[in-house]
Design a protein around this motif. Structure first.
Motif, mmCIF file in Angstrom:
data_model
loop_
_atom_site.group_PDB
_atom_site.id
_atom_site.type_symbol
_atom_site.label_atom_id
_atom_site.label_comp_id
_atom_site.label_asym_id
_atom_site.label_seq_id
_atom_site.Cartn_x
_atom_site.Cartn_y
_atom_site.Cartn_z
ATOM 1 N N ARG A 1 17.495 3.807 6.481
ATOM 2 C CA ARG A 1 17.038 4.618 5.358
ATOM 3 C C ARG A 1 15.811 5.432 5.746
ATOM 4 N NH1 ARG A 1 13.077 4.089 1.689
ATOM 5 N NH2 ARG A 1 12.650 1.900 2.165
ATOM 6 N N ILE A 2 14.839 4.804 6.403
ATOM 7 C CA ILE A 2 13.624 5.513 6.791
ATOM 8 C C ILE A 2 13.934 6.545 7.873
ATOM 9 C CG2 ILE A 2 11.372 5.223 7.893
ATOM 10 C CD1 ILE A 2 11.149 2.551 6.376
ATOM 11 N N LEU B 1 9.443 5.731 16.718
ATOM 12 C CA LEU B 1 9.018 4.393 16.305
ATOM 13 C C LEU B 1 10.126 3.700 15.508
ATOM 14 C CD1 LEU B 1 5.322 5.094 15.288
ATOM 15 C CD2 LEU B 1 6.062 3.439 17.024
ATOM 16 N N VAL B 2 10.754 4.444 14.600
ATOM 17 C CA VAL B 2 11.837 3.863 13.804
ATOM 18 C C VAL B 2 13.029 3.530 14.702
ATOM 19 C CG1 VAL B 2 13.421 4.219 11.884
ATOM 20 C CG2 VAL B 2 11.073 5.057 11.716
ATOM 21 N N ALA B 3 13.327 4.401 15.652
ATOM 22 C CA ALA B 3 14.425 4.137 16.580
ATOM 23 C C ALA B 3 14.168 2.869 17.386
ATOM 24 C CB ALA B 3 14.628 5.323 17.515
ATOM 25 N N LEU C 1 0.832 -1.212 0.000
ATOM 26 C CA LEU C 1 0.000 0.000 0.000
ATOM 27 C C LEU C 1 0.861 1.255 0.000
ATOM 28 C CD1 LEU C 1 -2.805 -1.040 2.528
ATOM 29 C CD2 LEU C 1 -2.931 -0.984 0.030
ATOM 30 N N VAL C 2 1.976 1.213 0.718
ATOM 31 C CA VAL C 2 2.884 2.363 0.736
ATOM 32 C C VAL C 2 3.480 2.596 -0.641
ATOM 33 C CG1 VAL C 2 5.126 3.142 1.609
ATOM 34 C CG2 VAL C 2 3.428 2.226 3.194
ATOM 35 N N ARG C 3 3.789 1.513 -1.345
ATOM 36 C CA ARG C 3 4.427 1.642 -2.660
ATOM 37 C C ARG C 3 3.439 1.953 -3.780
ATOM 38 N NH1 ARG C 3 9.595 0.218 -3.485
ATOM 39 N NH2 ARG C 3 10.765 -0.614 -1.713
ATOM 40 N N TYR D 1 8.376 0.345 9.765
ATOM 41 C CA TYR D 1 7.384 0.752 8.775
ATOM 42 C C TYR D 1 6.184 1.444 9.419
ATOM 43 C CZ TYR D 1 9.500 -1.173 4.574
ATOM 44 O OH TYR D 1 10.323 -1.385 3.502
ATOM 45 N N LEU D 2 5.884 1.119 10.671
ATOM 46 C CA LEU D 2 4.829 1.852 11.367
ATOM 47 C C LEU D 2 5.226 3.322 11.505
ATOM 48 C CD1 LEU D 2 2.158 1.909 12.872
ATOM 49 C CD2 LEU D 2 3.372 1.159 14.943
ATOM 50 N N GLY D 3 6.491 3.579 11.820
ATOM 51 C CA GLY D 3 6.976 4.952 11.874
ATOM 52 C C GLY D 3 6.856 5.648 10.532
ATOM 53 N N LEU D 4 7.217 4.926 9.449
ATOM 54 C CA LEU D 4 7.095 5.509 8.114
ATOM 55 C C LEU D 4 5.647 5.863 7.805
ATOM 56 C CD1 LEU D 4 8.262 6.234 5.317
ATOM 57 C CD2 LEU D 4 7.879 3.844 4.659
#
Length: 512
Positions: free
Chosen positions: A339-340, A323-325, A266-268, A298-301
């Motif tokens: 990357r994110i 979240l990404v951390a 869905l993100v892509r 990916y939740l952070g993204l």
């Protein structure tokens, strides 16, 4: 409890032994053993559940060196101090055994399993065998760095040469791979030709195949170019195939990995009309496997995307960063996470931190086309568009499917270089003409002096969002490091808006 994830990674006693990386970790961080104790544990892990004779251990750990059994005893004592006495058992008069009740593999084990078979040497010269084997082994190493597929170790996959189609299902039954990479290499002086195929082992169908030819002054340089292209293409093909399998299952039966795949799809999606749906998939993955770092990443993204990055508030970006951390704390070697995180930090205007995370991602996986492409965006934001175009061209070469944002970021680098025509052509490929795409198109045409086109795009800017401000977009939303770069984009936008006003479109609701 123990589990063998593949022939290179073992889990037992709360520890993870990764032979590929040469690391030993427990839940609280790295664990340390002296070299001989580490070698002994490695040998026991490779023969888990079997009584390993003392003589075999001595030959494996102390080859060609005479030592007494005291050395063996001391190493066993060191391992037991780390793992506990129950896991390393002494079998009287026979040897030692790493003994643990085998548990089910974690849900990440639902990843597709890939075997890179030994490539055929078609040069006719047996002395080229090591070169051909090294070529296939580089593909194994490159694929393994993506983290979204499980790649069988060389010893398993190289047991077979690349066989005809009739043999593919037999190979699957022998080594359990979902996908096979098979092919051949022909070398003549400094020119090589490589044929590579990706095979669905379940039904013996070929999913993809290509041939590569290259020449150069050094074989290693040629080899890296070819491996880079193959790895980039294979990773996306295998991931897409995994997604196709996941979409055939009801959501309630999906593993965490498959939930993440559904969310990433869905993100892509170029339209990105269901970011909320993607976020729900990632939340479900975290609930199913709280230790799955990629789900947190990916939740952070998805949180940042919901705010469309450029328009996201500082609080949303902080939430995404945290979240990404958290995901990176669970999976520190995950290139996608760095990357994110780099993207989040870029929009927080933390340019140095953004470049640090992105270079870390590229160190972890130099073949990831998304990381390479994002370096192009980052360098554009840092005022180095010429350098950025080199990275963007490389990303497009590796991933010929060219996700939509590759072209958008390329267009911005071209604009900053003053190449307004190709910048506009790249933006015209957009299937979702958002206000910011129309804003940048209007600026390109205005800089080219094509005012009719500029006016047409400017008049449509606020169709989908009456509150969107083109000038704020250039001067506040885009994370340029240099105010001069923001002013360059704003100048083109002002030209377009001025042309629109002069044509009688001044009553628009555009906020300037």
């Amino acid at each position: 409890m123990s589990v063998v994830l593949d022939e290179q990674v073992f889990k037992f006693g709360g520890c993870t032994l990764d032979l590929r990386k040469g690391t030993l970790r427990h839940a609280n961080g790295p664990a340390y053993l002296r070299p001989k104790a580490y070698a002994l544990l490695t040998h026991l892990a490779q023969h888990m559940g079997r009584v390993v004779p003392k003589s075999e251990i001595m030959d494996a750990v102390w080859p060609d060196v005479f030592v007494t059994e005291d050395s063996l005893t001391q190493s066993i004592r060191e391992i037991r101090k780390l793992l506990g006495n129950d896991l390393v058992r002494t079998v009287s008069k026979r040897g030692y055994m790493l003994a643990a009740e085998v548990e089910a593999a974690p849900e990440i084990g639902s990843q597709p399993i890939v075997a890179v078979l030994r490539f055929r040497n078609e040069s006719g010269d047996p002395t080229d065998d090591p070169i051909v084997d090294g070529f296939a082994e580089d593909i194994i190493n490159g694929l393994a760095r993506f983290g979204t597929v499980t790649v069988l170790a060389r010893n398993s996959s190289f047991f077979f040469a690349s066989y005809a189609r009739s043999e593919w299902q037999l190979i699957r039954s022998r080594i359990g791979a979902d996908y096979l990479v098979e092919g051949s290499v022909r070398r003549h002086e400094d020119r090589i030709t490589a044929a590579v195929n990706l095979v669905d082992a379940a039904n013996a169908s070929q999913l993809w195949g290509d041939r590569y030819q290259a020449a150069g002054s050094g074989f290693s340089a040629i080899q890296q170019d070819i491996v880079e292209e193959i790895v980039g293409r294979l990773a996306r093909r295998v991931t897409n195939a995994g997604l196709q399998q996941a979409t055939r299952k009801p959501i309630t039966s999906l593993a965490a990995y498959e939930l993440v795949l559904r969310g990433v799809a869905l993100v892509r999606d170029p339209a990105q009309t269901d970011i909320e749906g993607a976020k729900a998939f990632f939340e479900a993955a975290v609930a199913k496997d709280p230790a799955y770092g990629l789900a947190h990443i990916y939740l952070g993204l998805s949180c940042a995307l919901k705010g469309e990055f450029e328009q996201a508030s500082h609080a949303v970006l902080v939430q995404a960063r945290d979240l990404v951390a958290n995901g990176l704390a669970l999976s520190p070697d995950q290139a996608t996470g760095h990357r994110i995180q780099s993207l989040v930090r870029l929009y927080m205007r933390e340019h140095e931190a953004a470049e640090h995370h992105l270079r870390t991602a590229l160190d972890l996986n130099p073949y990831d086309a998304d990381c390479i492409e994002q370096m192009g965006l980052l360098l554009t934001m840092r005022g180095r568009p010429f350098e950025a175009l080199g990275w963007l061209a490389r990303a497009i070469r590796i991933d010929p499917m060219i996700p939509h944002w590759y072209q958008f970021d390329r267009s911005l680098a071209l604009y900053m270089m003053g190449d307004y025509r190709p910048a506009a052509e790249a933006l015209e490929l957009a299937t979702r003409p958002t206000p910011w795409i129309r804003t940048r198109l209007a600026a390109c045409y205005a800089q080219l002096g094509e005012m009719d086109q500029a006016r047409r795009q400017a008049a449509l800017i606020n169709e989908g969002d009456p509150d969107f401000s083109p000038i704020d977009y250039a001067t506040k939303a885009m994370p340029f490091e240099s105010p001069g770069d923001a002013a360059h984009l704003a100048d083109g936008i002002r030209l377009a808006l001025g042309a629109r006003s002069a044509s009688g479109a001044g009553q628009s609701t555009t906020t300037i």
